[in-house]
Design a protein around this motif. Structure first.
Motif, PDB file in Angstrom:
ATOM      1  N   PHE A 151       0.821  -1.214   0.000  1.00 17.12           N
ATOM      2  CA  PHE A 151       0.000   0.000   0.000  1.00 17.12           C
ATOM      3  C   PHE A 151       0.855   1.266   0.000  1.00 17.12           C
ATOM      4  N   GLY A 152       2.010   1.168  -0.640  1.00 20.75           N
ATOM      5  CA  GLY A 152       2.881   2.336  -0.795  1.00 20.75           C
ATOM      6  C   GLY A 152       3.767   2.626   0.408  1.00 20.75           C
ATOM      7  N   GLU A 153       3.569   1.900   1.495  1.00 14.54           N
ATOM      8  CA  GLU A 153       4.356   2.148   2.704  1.00 14.54           C
ATOM      9  C   GLU A 153       5.728   1.475   2.603  1.00 14.54           C
ATOM     10  N   PRO A 154       6.775   2.082   3.174  1.00 11.88           N
ATOM     11  CA  PRO A 154       8.092   1.418   3.190  1.00 11.88           C
ATOM     12  C   PRO A 154       8.026   0.111   3.973  1.00 11.88           C
ATOM     13  N   PHE A 155       8.802  -0.848   3.545  1.00 11.28           N
ATOM     14  CA  PHE A 155       8.824  -2.134   4.263  1.00 11.28           C
ATOM     15  C   PHE A 155      10.254  -2.665   4.311  1.00 11.28           C
TER      16      PHE A 155
ATOM     17  N   GLY B  24      16.901 -12.871  12.435  1.00  9.63           N
ATOM     18  CA  GLY B  24      16.030 -13.620  11.524  1.00  9.63           C
ATOM     19  C   GLY B  24      15.603 -12.805  10.316  1.00  9.63           C
ATOM     20  N   ASN B  25      15.387 -13.507   9.204  1.00  6.82           N
ATOM     21  CA  ASN B  25      14.920 -12.837   7.986  1.00  6.82           C
ATOM     22  C   ASN B  25      13.526 -12.247   8.183  1.00  6.82           C
ATOM     23  N   SER B  26      13.228 -11.229   7.400  1.00  6.71           N
ATOM     24  CA  SER B  26      11.886 -10.644   7.410  1.00  6.71           C
ATOM     25  C   SER B  26      10.984 -11.465   6.497  1.00  6.71           C
ATOM     26  N   VAL B  27       9.827 -11.804   6.972  1.00  7.73           N
ATOM     27  CA  VAL B  27       8.866 -12.543   6.136  1.00  7.73           C
ATOM     28  C   VAL B  27       7.495 -11.906   6.245  1.00  7.73           C
ATOM     29  N   THR B  28       6.669 -12.211   5.274  1.00  6.93           N
ATOM     30  CA  THR B  28       5.316 -11.676   5.255  1.00  6.93           C
ATOM     31  C   THR B  28       4.378 -12.720   5.846  1.00  6.93           C
ATOM     32  N   LEU B  29       3.797 -12.414   6.979  1.00  7.28           N
ATOM     33  CA  LEU B  29       2.862 -13.348   7.620  1.00  7.28           C
ATOM     34  C   LEU B  29       1.572 -12.615   7.955  1.00  7.28           C
ATOM     35  N   PRO B  30       0.444 -13.295   7.842  1.00  6.50           N
ATOM     36  CA  PRO B  30      -0.819 -12.663   8.223  1.00  6.50           C
ATOM     37  C   PRO B  30      -0.945 -12.587   9.740  1.00  6.50           C
TER      38      PRO B  30
ATOM     39  N   ILE C 135     -10.264 -14.916   4.448  1.00  4.95           N
ATOM     40  CA  ILE C 135      -9.191 -14.070   3.913  1.00  4.95           C
ATOM     41  C   ILE C 135      -8.141 -13.862   5.010  1.00  4.95           C
ATOM     42  N   SER C 136      -6.882 -13.941   4.634  1.00  4.59           N
ATOM     43  CA  SER C 136      -5.809 -13.651   5.582  1.00  4.59           C
ATOM     44  C   SER C 136      -5.459 -12.175   5.478  1.00  4.59           C
ATOM     45  N   HIS C 137      -5.356 -11.531   6.628  1.00  8.30           N
ATOM     46  CA  HIS C 137      -5.036 -10.105   6.628  1.00  8.30           C
ATOM     47  C   HIS C 137      -3.558  -9.910   6.957  1.00  8.30           C
ATOM     48  N   TYR C 138      -2.853  -9.193   6.085  1.00 10.10           N
ATOM     49  CA  TYR C 138      -1.430  -8.907   6.290  1.00 10.10           C
ATOM     50  C   TYR C 138      -1.272  -7.470   6.740  1.00 10.10           C
ATOM     51  N   GLU C 139      -0.633  -7.291   7.866  1.00  7.64           N
ATOM     52  CA  GLU C 139      -0.440  -5.927   8.387  1.00  7.64           C
ATOM     53  C   GLU C 139       0.601  -5.183   7.561  1.00  7.64           C
ATOM     54  N   SER C 140       1.686  -5.912   7.185  1.00 10.01           N
ATOM     55  CA  SER C 140       2.771  -5.266   6.442  1.00 10.01           C
ATOM     56  C   SER C 140       3.579  -6.319   5.717  1.00 10.01           C
TER      57      SER C 140
ATOM     58  N   TYR D 257       7.263  -9.527   9.692  1.00  8.42           N
ATOM     59  CA  TYR D 257       7.484 -10.492  10.777  1.00  8.42           C
ATOM     60  C   TYR D 257       8.914 -11.023  10.717  1.00  8.42           C
ATOM     61  N   ARG D 258       9.536 -11.173  11.872  1.00  5.63           N
ATOM     62  CA  ARG D 258      10.915 -11.671  11.944  1.00  5.63           C
ATOM     63  C   ARG D 258      10.931 -13.161  12.273  1.00  5.63           C
ATOM     64  N   MET D 259      11.632 -13.907  11.468  1.00  5.12           N
ATOM     65  CA  MET D 259      11.849 -15.308  11.810  1.00  5.12           C
ATOM     66  C   MET D 259      12.822 -15.363  12.995  1.00  5.12           C
ATOM     67  N   PRO D 260      12.907 -16.486  13.685  1.00  2.00           N
ATOM     68  CA  PRO D 260      13.897 -16.588  14.769  1.00  2.00           C
ATOM     69  C   PRO D 260      15.310 -16.382  14.239  1.00  2.00           C
TER      70      PRO D 260
END
Lengths: 795, 294
Positions: A650-654, A687-693, A715-720, A724-727
């Motif tokens: 949605f145009g936001e930095p990630f 941990g790597n950054s991953v996209t999780l709902p 529907i799964s909602h993704y905040e960003s 999310y950080r993996m271990p």
């Protein structure tokens, strides 16, 4: 333009004023004849010096009255020459190995110290050091050693992809003998294509790029192959868990012509055949109807390196080098059965194949005592092919057939001329030009369907080939201003002609080194870079299906600006320390649009991408010991890497997928005795950054129609994106090499343990069911504790 | 060496999945608004609540005591929606009009108020429909060509659906006897029109953004597998002019489901136009044409 005029005026003034004695030549290993890159030539009377270039050539101009030259290189006995007279002289030097030297003597023989070099953000690792470090499954891997350096992040567990200072995997210029390599991995990214037995030197540049480099935003990994022993026939052979290697090198005409050939092949496919045959489904069956199934599946990779070099005279040398390697995964099955006296046979053949070919013809010429030229012609090819063929036979006659082929690749043909001009010890000028003709085939698909021997479809579709010209020119000078300050200003100009569009770019570069105290220096650099090729990747882990695509009339080149500042220090004459901070911005980065992938983007991939920008900043600490029984380094990186795309998140930095706050690596080897050495590495990474709902909610369809469409899940909602950080990742590896000299060869047993404390590191995380059937976040790990063993003979 | 390799392979293949703590479990529960307002009909929507991703993604709790209002922003009139069942709310007096802008707001004491706004698209008439039989990829198909005019000055989105009118076989007979009552159901179809690439391969609906149309007067080709043709019955072609929100929601929701099968892909966020909540309020306007199938 003003800058260029100033530059050439300075050059002219320097040349006209400095008419002294010039000493030049090559420096080589006395045992093998291999040229030594970065060896130091130092005059004790004037305290002036220089180093050999990547071809082992040096030139130094000094006052004619009295010269005391010391020539040294790490691991070799230094030699000294007392000269007097007014004639220019050529001195070719053969240095002997210093294995019998005591440590204090070795100290004196090291190459140029870190605080004396103008260039910053650059690391050279010796192959000997890489070979002493423990390796996954015993496979020594140059790229995995590179991942242990500060500022370099690994892709994922076990993979050989690397990410430098927040850049993507496509932003690394990987050069094998000066030829770009596009996909440097085997086995879906778990091993690199570089056979350590054929490699002479490895240099990584992360920032402060000298003007001679261009075409990528984030790093240059310059890998030079060995030239071949020009003194005697030598070689090595090794057997490891997954592959065997053979290398042979030697003179064709002593001190004139030498060669090296090296090959490696895995044998997972051969060893796994008994296991695969057990999946045949029972093989033959009898009864009223009979059936027979055959399954053949496997995977292998191989690579071959070869090089011949010939010395026409002291001034002219010719080198021909080549690399070829392929990966192939295949599944073939045949199913035969008989019903009602009719024989049926279904044959399915599928394969995924990818590989590189690189070749280079190089001509080194000493034009005069101060001017060295290298002319190179290159060819590089990367190709990926997916094939699927199905044929159904009835009484040995084709009934139905289906064939599908997907092909993508890049073909480069290029030429370049590079000059090294050393008018006096205060200047080291490099300039050159190059041109590459690219052919991109970003996805051609072919499909054939036939029924009862009638072809109902035979078509080729997909993206058209794109042809482009890329050229560049550069000039740079490693300039000494007084005793304490060195500056390397440079200018890189490049252009790219594609689809009747001409992109051009002027890239100023500057690096400075101020030695403010003995053994201390302050360094700073500024570099702008432009890149005309993009990698479209779904997985981000360096899969062969990743698509290399050029800039086009609608896709502009990527550009970056990087600033870096740092302090370097050598203490106790053994330990090099550098602390660097950097800030890098990148623009015109591309990513697939949400959900697009390489299969469905084959025809108009350029419409399936989003444009964005990125920025990265951080600090790096590097403490290295290169000499003595204990060698190795400690690296620490603190960094932030962000992306922003108008139509993603949605145009936001990630955060970038490989945005890691902390990265620590410790890599040491210890020579216990002459015949035993140990290696240890420990790595830690955020941990790597991953996209999780984070939430789930009712879908529109279920709300309106009930569960009539079978969409039982909401529907799964993704905040960003990447929110999310993996271990955290950490791992300890140990290795030991035991050597024994025999009459005709030296044999080495290598034992290693990967992931000693059996840490279950995250490879990926996703939601699933736990042992109680509850929904939970599940982590998949790849490699537990893995022992390895390898045997090698060197003769 | 082979034995050693088998030991290593076994180690690598040993169970390597474990449960880890999820640190995002504190996500706030939100109100979810779902539905479309359709030209010529009463407004009808559904309200429910979201749940944590660690809960089963089924059986969502409807919100049955919300205050739901439809505001006609063009005419500045308001009507409350009445709860019917299971979180469904509808108007009884207001028929939705094309070209007008509506805002739907929902209030409930446990949640932040949510709202969404839609402008009802104008209908796009089907100018002509013709049919023929054809072969695609070696299979026999019944092709339907739908001609319509895409207004070039505005960004338009369309949805095509097919309704099959067919006679099924009577269940209670031992012989194959066709029922005399016409039944209706959604019809699965493909489009081999090159503008859609893989998107047109099989489904009960086809979403179109007019960005891909090559001319304003466009003839869209869709195809039914020949054995699926309702012989003796009818096919009703529905050309829905849909709002951008409707299009974006279905595009992204379909993509999220598709990508869920590939765990290495990035998760796809689904479009929502509901402020302070989740879900989508869409709108559409339908033109239909029915053809008899012999």
């Amino acid at each position: 333009m003003r800058y260029i005029i100033f530059f050439f005026l300075a050059l002219y003034a320097t040349v006209s004023l400095a008419q002294k004695v010039t000493i030049n030549g090559y420096i080589e290993d006395s045992e093998t004849g291999e040229k030594l890159i970065g060896a130091t030539i130092f005059d004790a009377n004037t305290l002036l010096g220089t180093t050999t270039n990547v071809y082992g050539f040096y030139s130094i101009t000094l006052p004619a009255d009295s010269i005391l030259l010391t020539i040294s290189f790490v691991g070799f006995k230094p030699v000294a020459y007392q000269l007097s007279g007014e004639k220019d002289t050529t001195i070719n030097v053969s240095l002997s190995s210093s294995v019998d030297l005591k440590e204090f003597e070795i100290i004196a023989s090291q190459s140029e110290r870190i605080e004396e070099r103008t260039q910053m953000s650059t690391v050279e690792i010796s192959m000997r050091q890489i070979e002493m470090l423990p390796a996954l499954l015993g496979e020594i891997d140059v790229l995995k050693a590179i991942q242990l350096l500060p500022g370099v992040q690994s892709g994922g567990e076990g993979t050989s992809g690397f990410y430098v200072r927040g850049g993507g995997p496509d932003q690394n210029l990987i050069l094998l003998d000066g030829v770009p390599v596009y996909n440097a991995s085997h086995l879906f990214g778990f091993f690199s294509i570089f056979n350590s037995d054929a490699i002479n030197s490895v240099t990584l540049v992360k920032g402060g790029f000298p003007a001679r480099y261009g075409g990528r935003l984030s790093s240059v990994l310059d890998i030079r192959m060995k030239e071949g022993n020009s003194k005697k026939i030598a070689g090595s052979a090794s057997i490891g868990l997954i592959s065997s290697k053979v290398t042979l090198e030697g003179p064709i005409f002593t001190d004139k012509t030498s060669f090296i050939v090296s090959g490696r092949r895995t044998y997972i496919d051969a060893l796994a055949q008994p296991l695969i045959r057990s999946f045949d489904g029972g093989g033959k069956r009898g009864g009223s109807s009979t059936s027979e199934n055959k399954l053949r599946a496997g995977y292998y990779f191989y690579d071959l390196n070869g090089k011949i070099n010939h010395k026409f005279s002291n001034k002219h040398r010719l080198f021909l080098s080549a690399y070829m390697g392929d990966d192939r995964a295949y599944v073939n099955s045949t199913s035969k059965y008989t019903e009602n006296n009719t024989d049926f046979e279904d044959v399915v053949e599928s394969e995924l194949k990818w590989g590189n070919i690189t070749t280079a013809a190089r001509w080194n010429a000493i034009i005069n005592k101060k001017l060295f030229a290298n002319t190179t012609l290159t060819y590089s090819r990367y190709q990926m092919n997916i094939g699927l063929d199905f044929e159904s036979l009835r009484n040995d006659t084709s009934a139905n057939a289906f064939g599908y082929n997907y092909l993508s690749g890049i073909y480069d043909v290029g030429g370049k001329v590079d000059f090294d001009f050393l008018p006096n010890p205060n200047h080291y000028i490099k300039f050159g030009v190059g041109e590459t003709y690219h052919t991109y085939t970003p996805g051609v698909q072919a499909m054939v369907i036939s029924s009862e021997n009638n072809t109902s479809l035979d078509t080729t579709f997909g993206a058209l080939s794109i042809y482009a010209h890329e050229f560049y020119g550069y000039v740079e000078d490693d300039l000494k201003v007084g005793a304490l300050l060195k500056i390397n200003p440079g200018l890189h100009f490049s252009g790219f002609y594609v689809n009747n569009i001409f992109y051009k770019s002027l890239q100023p570069r500057i690096a400075a080194n101020y030695m403010f105290r003995e053994n201390w220096s302050l360094k700073a650099s500024f570099a702008t870079m432009t890149q005309y090729v993009h990698l479209l990747s779904n997985s981000g882990v360096g899969m062969p299906t990743d698509l290399w695509v050029p800039v086009t009339d609608t896709i502009p080149p990527m550009q970056s600006v990087q600033y870096a500042i740092g302090i370097t220090h050598t203490f106790r004459d053994k330990y090099e320390v550098s602390v660097e901070g950097y800030y890098k911005t990148m623009k015109n980065l591309i990513e697939y649009k949400e959900g697009a992938s390489f299969f469905d983007s084959s025809t108009d991939w350029y419409q399936k991408v989003e444009f964005g920008k990125g920025w990265s900043y951080g600090g790096e600490l590097f403490i290295q010991r290169k000499i003595g029984k204990l060698t190795g380094w400690i690296g620490y990186t603190l960094s932030w890497t962000t992306r922003q795309f108008d139509n993603l998140n949605f145009g936001e930095p990630f955060p970038y997928k490989y945005d890691r706050r902390h990265d620590i690596s410790i890599a040491f080897s210890y020579q216990l005795k002459e015949n035993i050495d140990f290696g240890v590495t420990w790595v830690y990474g955020t941990g790597n950054s991953v996209t999780l709902p984070t939430s789930t909610y009712q879908s529109y369809e279920n709300a309106e129609f009930g569960n009539v469409y079978g969409f039982s899940e909401g529907i799964s909602h993704y905040e960003s994106r990447n929110g999310y950080r993996m271990p955290a990742y950490h791992r300890l590896d140990l290795g030991i090499n035991i050597h024994k000299k025999k009459t005709y060869w030296t044999r080495t047993w290598s034992f290693g343990v990967y992931n000693v404390y059996n840490r279950q590191n995250p490879f990926m995380v996703d939601f699933g069911r736990n042992e109680f059937g509850e929904r939970a976040l599940m982590q998949i790990s790849l490699f537990p504790i893995i022992p390895s063993i390898a045997f090698k003979i060197v003769f | 060496m082979r034995v050693f390799l088998y030991i290593v392979t076994t180690l690598i293949l040993v169970s390597c999945q474990k449960e880890i703590e999820f640190k995002g479990d504190d996500a706030e529960i939100q109100m979810v608004l779902n539905g479309s307002i359709v030209a010529g009909e009463n407004a009808s929507i559904q309200v429910s609540m979201s749940k944590s991703i660690l809960e089963d993604p089924t059986d969502y709790q409807p919100i049955e005591n919300a205050t739901v209002a439809l505001l006609n922003l063009t005419d500045n009139t308001t009507e409350s929606l009445t709860h019917t069942e299971l979180g469904n709310y509808s108007t009884t007096n207001t028929l939705i009009e094309e070209g007008k802008e509506y805002q739907l707001s929902v209030e409930q004491s446990s949640f932040s108020s949510v709202s969404a706004t839609q402008t009802i698209p104008y209908v796009t008439p089907i100018i002509n429909v013709d049919t023929n039989t054809g072969t695609h990829f070696g299979e026999d198909y019944f092709d339907i060509n739908i001609n319509f005019y895409d207004e070039p000055t505005t960004s338009n989105y369309y949805e095509v659906r097919l309704l099959s009118g067919f006679y099924s076989y009577k269940i209670d007979t031992t012989t194959w006897e066709v029922d005399s009552v016409l039944e209706y159901g959604s019809l699965w179809f493909n489009s081999f029109d090159p503008i859609f690439e893989n998107k047109g391969r099989g489904g009960d609906k086809l979403l179109i953004s007019d960005e891909v149309l090559t001319s304003s007067n466009y003839t869209l080709n869709i195809s039914i597998e020949d054995y699926n043709r309702p012989v003796g019955g009818s096919i009703t072609i529905m050309l829905n002019s849909v709002s951008e929100a409707y299009y974006q929601y279905f595009e992204s929701a379909d993509m999220q489901r598709e990508k869920a099968f590939f765990s290495t892909s990035e998760g796809v966020p689904v479009y929502s136009n509901t402020s302070n909540g989740y879900g989508v309020l869409g709108s559409y306007n339908t033109d239909t044409k029915t053809i008899k199938i012999n």
